[in-house]
Design a protein around this motif. Structure first.
Motif, PDB file in Angstrom:
ATOM      1  N   ASP A 133      -4.086  -3.095 -17.361  1.00 46.78           N
ATOM      2  CA  ASP A 133      -5.266  -2.316 -16.984  1.00 46.78           C
ATOM      3  C   ASP A 133      -6.485  -2.770 -17.768  1.00 46.78           C
ATOM      4  N   ASP A 134      -7.650  -2.545 -17.180  1.00 47.91           N
ATOM      5  CA  ASP A 134      -8.893  -2.865 -17.868  1.00 47.91           C
ATOM      6  C   ASP A 134      -9.030  -1.951 -19.081  1.00 47.91           C
ATOM      7  N   LEU A 135      -9.071  -2.542 -20.267  1.00 55.02           N
ATOM      8  CA  LEU A 135      -9.120  -1.757 -21.503  1.00 55.02           C
ATOM      9  C   LEU A 135     -10.465  -1.865 -22.199  1.00 55.02           C
ATOM     10  N   SER A 136     -11.517  -2.214 -21.473  1.00 56.96           N
ATOM     11  CA  SER A 136     -12.827  -2.331 -22.096  1.00 56.96           C
ATOM     12  C   SER A 136     -13.242  -0.982 -22.657  1.00 56.96           C
ATOM     13  N   ALA A 137     -13.896  -0.991 -23.847  1.00 52.50           N
ATOM     14  CA  ALA A 137     -14.294   0.245 -24.507  1.00 52.50           C
ATOM     15  C   ALA A 137     -15.523  -0.005 -25.362  1.00 52.50           C
ATOM     16  N   GLY A 138     -16.061   1.077 -25.919  1.00 49.60           N
ATOM     17  CA  GLY A 138     -17.293   0.970 -26.703  1.00 49.60           C
ATOM     18  C   GLY A 138     -17.110   0.330 -28.054  1.00 49.60           C
ATOM     19  N   GLY A 139     -15.882   0.314 -28.565  1.00 50.10           N
ATOM     20  CA  GLY A 139     -15.614  -0.317 -29.851  1.00 50.10           C
ATOM     21  C   GLY A 139     -15.788   0.632 -31.024  1.00 50.10           C
ATOM     22  N   MET A 140     -15.022   0.381 -32.099  1.00 47.10           N
ATOM     23  CA  MET A 140     -15.132   1.165 -33.326  1.00 47.10           C
ATOM     24  C   MET A 140     -16.317   0.689 -34.138  1.00 47.10           C
TER      25      MET A 140
END
Length: 482
Positions: A133-140
């Motif tokens: 699945d697409d796991l793109s996120a804003g990041g820590m």
């Protein structure tokens, strides 16, 4: 159940870990989707969802610490394209592809994955091929990733086993665990012979949801009980390096910069906190620091000041009261008056010529500000004649008492400047004819003005016609005082 090599448990079966990876990846989409369809939930379901998400968030971070620790120990971080464990965590938190982070050489190494699925690919193969699945996120943020990485590294130290077990099981949050890790050496230095596990146990016994502040306070209590001399030495050392300075900002503001010891900072925070609570409007008066009469009713007007402004007002109140007390107490050594005295030529004050007010420290203060300060007599303006001789020293007593202020508020209701309806709590009582120009303190010489328009009136030298019913501002500049 027992734990041997960190990251391995003897109650697991072959392929279970890879199955967990598949399950975690599959649930990400459900969590992301839930954020957009909560309107379809009942209150009970909504509350249950929030509780589950809160627990999942904590357990996920605990598992991230464990996985990162294993990656450090087995060398996966070292073999990756990341500079260190912190960068490894941070890059993964953005959803960066595994292939880009893991490196070509490592990607070719087979692992103990579950057998191929019906689709003919294993978990690891799907991750590398991008079929997950697409796991793109804003990041820590870097500080968060650093906390995870440091805890992961600390979990590899045998002496930290108590901390490791508490973190990786989610018994404590990573914030309190990291603070405990940082504070343990201080306590260990005082308690000779105490084991790190015992010290960690004290910290980890704090109530669920405790934060860094509680850990710091516990550290002070432990040191105070078992090593009072160390605590005193620490405070004495901090006090030697205390400082207070100020710097001029480009926009004309002045920034105070203070470094206090923990004990002195607590004194300052406590005093400011005691004076910075919101002050709703009262039928007694609009002074936010006045203890209103018991029978005064609330006007229902909320305090419009932001927290930062309330803190600044409280500090100025403390300074003003402290300066007055120092001046009135001959036992305190001073090098001049603690109250600020501003000198200004009479012609400049009357706006017949341009000029600045000057504090005793030699700092220029605009005539508009001096006039506004003189209006309330909060600062003592010293008006100078043509030979710089003092002509009149401003009255120190506040000119507008609460009875007159109540009458002005009752008549004006809000700022009297055209088009402004700011409530009384945001306003000051202005002397239409300045006190230094012979104006008297009376209802017919007073007008309610908000801070902005009070300054504009002084800046533009405006006057007004005042009756018992209303205030009408004349926007042509007033005639100069001869």
């Amino acid at each position: 159940m027992s734990i041997g090599h960190f990251g391995s448990r003897d109650d697991s079966y072959p392929g279970e870990a890879a199955e967990c990876v598949d399950a975690v990846q599959s649930v990400v989409g459900d969590v992301r989707r839930l954020a957009h369809i909560t309107a379809n939930l009942t209150d009970v379901e909504l509350t249950a969802a929030a509780r589950s998400l809160a627990v999942v968030m904590q357990q996920a971070e605990a598992a991230l610490v464990a996985v990162t620790s294993d990656a450090i120990e087995r060398g996966a971080v070292y073999r990756s394209t990341a500079a260190d464990a912190c960068q490894w965590v941070q890059r993964l938190s953005t959803g960066e592809s595994i292939a880009a982070l893991i490196g070509a050489e490592t990607a070719s190494i087979a692992g103990p994955l579950v057998p191929a699925t019906d689709a003919g690919t294993s978990t690891g193969e799907r991750c590398l091929s991008g079929q997950a699945d697409d796991l793109s996120a804003g990041g820590m943020e870097p500080a968060h990733a650093s906390r995870v990485a440091k805890l992961a590294d600390a979990c590899l130290v045998p002496a930290n086993r108590v901390l490791r077990d508490a973190v990786t099981t989610g018994a404590v949050n990573t914030s309190i665990a990291k603070t405990a890790l940082d504070h343990t050496p201080r306590v260990a230095a005082v308690l000779e012979g105490a084991e790190r596990g015992q010290i960690f146990g004290w910290y980890l016994s704090l109530d669920p949801g405790a934060g860094s502040k509680q850990v710091r306070e516990l550290t002070k209590r432990i040191i105070a009980e078992y090593g009072e001399e160390e605590l005193d030495r620490s405070e004495d050392t901090q006090q030697r390096y205390e400082s207070l300075s100020w710097t001029d900002l480009p926009d004309g503001m002045v920034r105070l910069i203070a470094d206090f010891s923990q004990d002195h900072a607590e004194q300052v925070k406590h005093a400011i906190g005691a004076l910075s609570a919101p002050a709703p409007g009262s039928g007694c008066c609009e002074d936010v620091f006045h203890r209103h009469d018991a029978g005064a009713k609330s006007t229902g007007v909320a305090d419009a000041r932001l927290p930062g402004k309330r803190h600044a007002d409280a500090l100025l109140k403390l300074v003003t009261m402290g300066a007055a007390a120092v001046d009135d107490d001959g036992r305190v050594r001073t090098f001049g008056s603690a109250r600020i005295v501003v000198t200004i030529d009479f012609d400049a004050l009357a706006k017949a010529v341009a000029g600045l007010g000057v504090s005793q420290g030699g700092v220029g203060i605009s005539p508009e500000t001096v006039r506004q300060l003189a209006c309330d007599a909060e600062i003592i303006p010293m008006v100078l004649g043509s030979r710089s001789q003092p002509l009149d020293v401003g009255r120190r007593k506040r000119l507008v008492d609460k009875e007159l202020r109540l009458a002005v508020v009752q008549r004006d209701r809000h700022c009297t400047f055209d088009g402004c309806d700011r409530p009384p709590v945001m306003c000051e009582v202005h002397h239409v004819v300045p006190w230094w120009a012979g104006g008297v303190t009376s209802l017919l010489n007073s007008a309610l003005l908000c801070g902005t328009h009070h300054r504009i009136v002084h800046r533009d030298d405006l006057t007004a016609t005042v009756t018992g019913e209303r205030v009408t501002w004349q926007h042509a500049k007033a005639a100069k005082v001869a």
